[in-house]
Design a protein around this motif. Sequence first.
Motif, short mmCIF file in Angstrom:
data_model
loop_
_atom_site.label_atom_id
_atom_site.label_comp_id
_atom_site.label_asym_id
_atom_site.label_seq_id
_atom_site.Cartn_x
_atom_site.Cartn_y
_atom_site.Cartn_z
N ASN A 1 5.51 1.59 6.92
CA ASN A 1 4.64 2.43 7.73
C ASN A 1 3.94 3.40 6.80
OD1 ASN A 1 3.57 3.72 10.13
ND2 ASN A 1 5.02 5.37 9.73
N TYR A 2 2.62 3.49 6.93
CA TYR A 2 1.84 4.35 6.04
C TYR A 2 1.05 5.38 6.83
CZ TYR A 2 2.73 0.73 2.54
OH TYR A 2 3.33 -0.16 1.68
N ALA B 1 4.78 7.41 3.42
CA ALA B 1 5.10 6.02 3.72
C ALA B 1 6.60 5.88 3.89
CB ALA B 1 4.61 5.08 2.62
N LYS C 1 -3.41 4.67 3.77
CA LYS C 1 -3.48 3.24 4.05
C LYS C 1 -4.54 2.58 3.18
CE LYS C 1 -1.75 2.67 8.73
NZ LYS C 1 -2.08 2.40 10.15
N THR D 1 1.25 1.36 -1.80
CA THR D 1 2.18 0.28 -1.52
C THR D 1 3.58 0.78 -1.77
OG1 THR D 1 0.58 -1.39 -2.21
CG2 THR D 1 2.88 -2.07 -2.06
N GLU E 1 -2.21 7.41 7.75
CA GLU E 1 -3.60 6.97 7.76
C GLU E 1 -4.33 7.37 6.49
OE1 GLU E 1 -3.57 4.67 10.99
OE2 GLU E 1 -5.38 5.07 9.83
#
Length: 116
Positions: free
Chosen positions: A58-59, A49, A64, A68, A61
Motif C-alpha cells: 500500500n502506497y 508505504a 505512488k 517500491t 498517493e
Amino acid sequence: QVQLRESGGGLVQPGGSLRLSCAASRSVGSMYSMGWYRRAPGKERELVATIANDGRTNYAESVKGRCTLSGDGAKNTVDLRMNSLQPEDTGVYYCKSVTWSGENYWGQGIQVTVSS
C-alpha cells in the motif's frame, strides 16, 4: 519485542534516487505488516508505504509510481526504493512493524534530505 534499524538515508539531489533499508530483529515474515512512515519538517508523521504478510503493498498517493517496497525474508529486511525524489520528500523516515497481536514497533528514524 522487535528492534528495527534503518539505514540508507542522506542527502540526495532533486530527481535522484535512494534506497532505505530496515533491518528487523525478528523474521519479517512473522510480522502482520511492516512499513515506512515519514515526518516532514513541521508536519505530522505520515504513511509512505506498507507491506502485509501476504505481500500486498500500500502506497501513499504522494509516492505512488515513485516508490517500491519489498521484503527480504532471508535478510530480515524491508527496503524502500524511491525515485524522482523532490524537496517535499525531505523528512525523517521511520520503519514500523506490526505484530499479529497488534503491537507496534518503531525504528529510531533516519534523515532524508532532498536538496540541490
